[in-house]
Design a protein around this motif. Sequence first.
Motif, PDB file in Angstrom:
ATOM      1  N   ASP A 183       1.216  -1.284   0.107  1.00 15.50           N
ATOM      2  CA  ASP A 183      -0.207   0.054   0.416  1.00 15.50           C
ATOM      3  C   ASP A 183       1.091   1.177  -0.239  1.00 15.50           C
ATOM      4  O   ASP A 183       1.203   1.772  -0.754  1.00 15.50           O
ATOM      5  CB  ASP A 183      -0.238   0.126   1.185  1.00 15.50           C
ATOM      6  CG  ASP A 183      -2.306  -1.244   0.946  1.00 15.50           C
ATOM      7  OD1 ASP A 183      -2.713  -1.154   0.081  1.00 15.50           O
ATOM      8  OD2 ASP A 183      -2.688  -1.663   2.392  1.00 15.50           O
ATOM      9  N   TYR A 184       2.392   1.188   0.873  1.00 15.82           N
ATOM     10  CA  TYR A 184       2.608   2.255   1.268  1.00 15.82           C
ATOM     11  C   TYR A 184       4.676   1.739   0.685  1.00 15.82           C
ATOM     12  O   TYR A 184       4.189   0.855   1.469  1.00 15.82           O
ATOM     13  CB  TYR A 184       2.758   2.873   2.385  1.00 15.82           C
ATOM     14  CG  TYR A 184       1.378   3.520   2.325  1.00 15.82           C
ATOM     15  CD1 TYR A 184       0.517   4.801   2.294  1.00 15.82           C
ATOM     16  CD2 TYR A 184       0.418   2.504   3.033  1.00 15.82           C
ATOM     17  CE1 TYR A 184      -0.701   5.246   1.807  1.00 15.82           C
ATOM     18  CE2 TYR A 184      -1.254   3.192   3.667  1.00 15.82           C
ATOM     19  CZ  TYR A 184      -2.036   4.219   2.861  1.00 15.82           C
ATOM     20  OH  TYR A 184      -2.764   5.184   3.260  1.00 15.82           O
ATOM     21  N   THR A 187       2.527   6.238  -1.906  1.00 13.19           N
ATOM     22  CA  THR A 187       0.875   5.391  -2.307  1.00 13.19           C
ATOM     23  C   THR A 187       1.038   4.846  -3.365  1.00 13.19           C
ATOM     24  O   THR A 187       1.001   4.795  -4.548  1.00 13.19           O
ATOM     25  CB  THR A 187       0.003   6.214  -1.530  1.00 13.19           C
ATOM     26  OG1 THR A 187      -1.063   5.284  -1.931  1.00 13.19           O
ATOM     27  CG2 THR A 187       0.075   7.242  -2.693  1.00 13.19           C
ATOM     28  N   HIS A 233      -2.011  -6.019   8.420  1.00 19.19           N
ATOM     29  CA  HIS A 233      -1.587  -5.551   8.317  1.00 19.19           C
ATOM     30  C   HIS A 233       0.016  -5.972   8.490  1.00 19.19           C
ATOM     31  O   HIS A 233       0.236  -6.224  10.080  1.00 19.19           O
ATOM     32  CB  HIS A 233      -1.625  -4.362   8.897  1.00 19.19           C
ATOM     33  CG  HIS A 233      -2.955  -3.545   8.916  1.00 19.19           C
ATOM     34  ND1 HIS A 233      -3.046  -2.510   7.397  1.00 19.19           N
ATOM     35  CD2 HIS A 233      -4.770  -3.275   9.187  1.00 19.19           C
ATOM     36  CE1 HIS A 233      -4.077  -2.001   7.572  1.00 19.19           C
ATOM     37  NE2 HIS A 233      -5.117  -2.901   7.711  1.00 19.19           N
ATOM     38  N   VAL A 280       3.822  -4.646   8.048  1.00 19.08           N
ATOM     39  CA  VAL A 280       5.346  -3.299   7.486  1.00 19.08           C
ATOM     40  C   VAL A 280       6.344  -4.088   8.107  1.00 19.08           C
ATOM     41  O   VAL A 280       6.340  -4.968   9.141  1.00 19.08           O
ATOM     42  CB  VAL A 280       4.822  -2.686   9.127  1.00 19.08           C
ATOM     43  CG1 VAL A 280       5.977  -1.327   8.901  1.00 19.08           C
ATOM     44  CG2 VAL A 280       3.800  -1.900   9.362  1.00 19.08           C
ATOM     45  N   PHE A 294       4.436  -0.841   3.714  1.00 15.70           N
ATOM     46  CA  PHE A 294       3.697  -1.421   4.404  1.00 15.70           C
ATOM     47  C   PHE A 294       2.363  -2.022   3.613  1.00 15.70           C
ATOM     48  O   PHE A 294       2.032  -1.770   2.275  1.00 15.70           O
ATOM     49  CB  PHE A 294       2.545   0.769   4.939  1.00 15.70           C
ATOM     50  CG  PHE A 294       3.778   0.701   5.784  1.00 15.70           C
ATOM     51  CD1 PHE A 294       4.452   1.742   4.998  1.00 15.70           C
ATOM     52  CD2 PHE A 294       3.138   1.055   7.285  1.00 15.70           C
ATOM     53  CE1 PHE A 294       5.364   2.942   6.131  1.00 15.70           C
ATOM     54  CE2 PHE A 294       3.870   1.926   7.733  1.00 15.70           C
ATOM     55  CZ  PHE A 294       5.043   2.776   7.443  1.00 15.70           C
ATOM     56  N   TYR A 295       1.954  -2.893   3.568  1.00  6.86           N
ATOM     57  CA  TYR A 295       1.212  -4.266   3.560  1.00  6.86           C
ATOM     58  C   TYR A 295      -0.177  -4.602   3.521  1.00  6.86           C
ATOM     59  O   TYR A 295      -0.463  -3.939   5.260  1.00  6.86           O
ATOM     60  CB  TYR A 295       1.907  -5.809   3.009  1.00  6.86           C
ATOM     61  CG  TYR A 295       2.718  -5.648   2.256  1.00  6.86           C
ATOM     62  CD1 TYR A 295       3.040  -6.253   0.601  1.00  6.86           C
ATOM     63  CD2 TYR A 295       4.238  -5.067   2.700  1.00  6.86           C
ATOM     64  CE1 TYR A 295       4.228  -5.989   0.887  1.00  6.86           C
ATOM     65  CE2 TYR A 295       5.236  -4.883   1.992  1.00  6.86           C
ATOM     66  CZ  TYR A 295       5.562  -6.245   0.669  1.00  6.86           C
ATOM     67  OH  TYR A 295       6.750  -5.792  -0.046  1.00  6.86           O
ATOM     68  N   SER A 296      -1.170  -4.957   3.205  1.00  6.70           N
ATOM     69  CA  SER A 296      -2.698  -5.651   3.523  1.00  6.70           C
ATOM     70  C   SER A 296      -2.910  -6.040   2.379  1.00  6.70           C
ATOM     71  O   SER A 296      -2.669  -6.762   2.025  1.00  6.70           O
ATOM     72  CB  SER A 296      -3.634  -4.530   3.683  1.00  6.70           C
ATOM     73  OG  SER A 296      -3.410  -3.531   2.864  1.00  6.70           O
ATOM     74  N   ASP A 318      -1.452   4.049  16.717  1.00  8.42           N
ATOM     75  CA  ASP A 318      -1.437   4.393  15.280  1.00  8.42           C
ATOM     76  C   ASP A 318      -0.034   3.374  14.373  1.00  8.42           C
ATOM     77  O   ASP A 318       1.274   3.972  14.999  1.00  8.42           O
ATOM     78  CB  ASP A 318      -1.754   6.056  14.591  1.00  8.42           C
ATOM     79  CG  ASP A 318      -2.600   6.636  15.782  1.00  8.42           C
ATOM     80  OD1 ASP A 318      -3.775   6.188  15.223  1.00  8.42           O
ATOM     81  OD2 ASP A 318      -2.222   8.120  16.369  1.00  8.42           O
ATOM     82  N   LYS A 353       0.932   4.994  10.849  1.00  2.00           N
ATOM     83  CA  LYS A 353       1.229   6.185   9.758  1.00  2.00           C
ATOM     84  C   LYS A 353       1.523   5.327   8.853  1.00  2.00           C
ATOM     85  O   LYS A 353       3.528   4.754   9.302  1.00  2.00           O
ATOM     86  CB  LYS A 353       1.841   7.721  10.492  1.00  2.00           C
ATOM     87  CG  LYS A 353       0.582   7.904  11.509  1.00  2.00           C
ATOM     88  CD  LYS A 353       0.344   9.042  12.091  1.00  2.00           C
ATOM     89  CE  LYS A 353      -0.797   9.865  12.344  1.00  2.00           C
ATOM     90  NZ  LYS A 353      -0.563  11.164  13.783  1.00  2.00           N
ATOM     91  N   ILE A 391      -0.820   4.323   7.359  1.00  2.00           N
ATOM     92  CA  ILE A 391      -2.195   3.301   7.752  1.00  2.00           C
ATOM     93  C   ILE A 391      -3.058   3.922   8.567  1.00  2.00           C
ATOM     94  O   ILE A 391      -3.029   4.325   9.847  1.00  2.00           O
ATOM     95  CB  ILE A 391      -1.909   2.028   8.163  1.00  2.00           C
ATOM     96  CG1 ILE A 391      -0.700   1.049   7.554  1.00  2.00           C
ATOM     97  CG2 ILE A 391      -3.134   1.009   8.242  1.00  2.00           C
ATOM     98  CD1 ILE A 391      -0.344  -0.185   7.975  1.00  2.00           C
TER      99      ILE A 391
END
Lengths: 138, 261
Positions: A46-47, A56, A119, A121, A134-136, B140, B142, B144
Motif C-alpha cells: 500500500d505504501y 502510496t 496489516h 510492516v 506497508f502491506y495489507s 497509530d 502511520k 495506515i
Amino acid sequence: MNLISSISKSVLLFTTLILISCNKDSTNDEITLSYQYLADKTWYLDYSQTDSLIKTYIGQSTYFINFIKDRKTIDSDGFSGTYSVEKINNQLQIHVQAVTKQLNPIEYIYNIESIGSKHLVLSYTTGGTKTTLFYSIK
Amino acid sequence: MYKSLLLVFLINSFIFSTVSFGQRNKQSASDKEYLIQKENRTIKSIKSSFKKSWGRTFINFTKNEFSLVSGINFSRQVIKTSNYNSNFNYLLSDFNKNVAKPGFYGGIRIDGMYKQKHSYSFLFTLNKLSTGTYYKDHKDIKPIVGEFSNFKGDEQFLTLNAASHLKKIIPIFNAAKYKLSFVAGPSFDLRLSEASIDNKVSSAYHKVFINGDIGLEFDNQQFYTLFIHYQQGLTSITKSPIKTNLNRFELGFMIKASDLF
C-alpha cells in the motif's frame, strides 16, 4: 481472629496451587504466531517510506507477495521459492530464498516491524537508508 | 465297561468341581465382604479425622450448610496498554467492544454462622468467563488508517473462584419466610485455562485475579436462594505495563445439597 486465620489459610492454599502450576517458557511462540498471521494470504503493498518520503500505491496496480502455508512463496515479479520466519538479535525477520523468472537464485531478508491479521510492516536497509513497506490484505 | 467307568469318572469330576466352585465362590464373597468392611472403616476413619480437624480449625464456624450453586455471569475487561510494545498489531475496530459478555459457572457453597453472630458463606465455583474487551488507549501505524493495539486481550477464561462473604439481613420482609441479605467480601480467581498464542508471546496474564464482591441474596422460605453479585477486580489481571481490570455481574441460583441428595 479465627476468621482472619481461615482466610489466610485459603490464601496460602491458593499460593501453593500457583507455585505448583508450572510456567512454560515460550520462546518460539512469536515465530509460530508470525507464521499464523503471515501464511495463506496475499499481501499487497500500500505504501513505501524512505526517510520521510511516503509513496502510496493504493488504487494502483501494485506489488504483491503470496506466502503459502507450506512455506512457499511467489510474488508479482514472478519470483518463487521458500520463506522462513526467524528471530535474530531480538529482531523478527522473513528470509526468502527464491529464483527469478530466468531461474537466477535470489535471497533477501526483511525485518518484521509489525505483523497482524490484516496489516504487515516490513523494512530493509540498503546503503544506510531504511525503507519501510506497508502491506495489507484485500 | 469302559463307558460306565468313564461315566462314573465324569459324574465324580462334575460333583467335585461344583463343590470346589461353591467353596471358591463362598471364599470370594467373604473376601469381598471383608474388603468392603475394610474400605468402609477406612472411609469412616478419614471422615471422623476430617470432622475432628475441621472442628478444631473452624471451632467458631457453626451451623454449616452445603449448597449447590450455578448461574450466568456477564464479564468485561477494561484494558490500558500504556507504553507496551510488541511486533504484533491488532486493529481495534475488530476487537474493541465496550460490552459485558455472558458466561456461566457452577459450584458449591457453605453457609454458616461465625461465633453465633455473623452469617458468612464460602463459595467455590468453576467459571467459564467470556469477556468483552474495552481498550482505553490506542496506537497509530502511520500512514495506515485505523487505531491499533500491540496487545490483544484474551476473551475466554476458565477460572476456579473462591469467595468468602459476610451476610447481613436487610429487614424488609417477614424474616421467618423470606430473607433479603446484603453480602460483601473478597474473592480470588485462579486461571485454569491457558493463554492464547497471542498472549503466550507476552505472558501477559497473571494466574490469580483478586476481586472485591458485593451483592444481594433472596432466600425464599429456605427452598432456594436467588442472588446477584458484582465482582470488581481489585488488581490488574495483566502484568505491568498493561493494566487490565476485570469486572463481572453474576446472577445465580442456590439450593441446599440436603434437599437434593
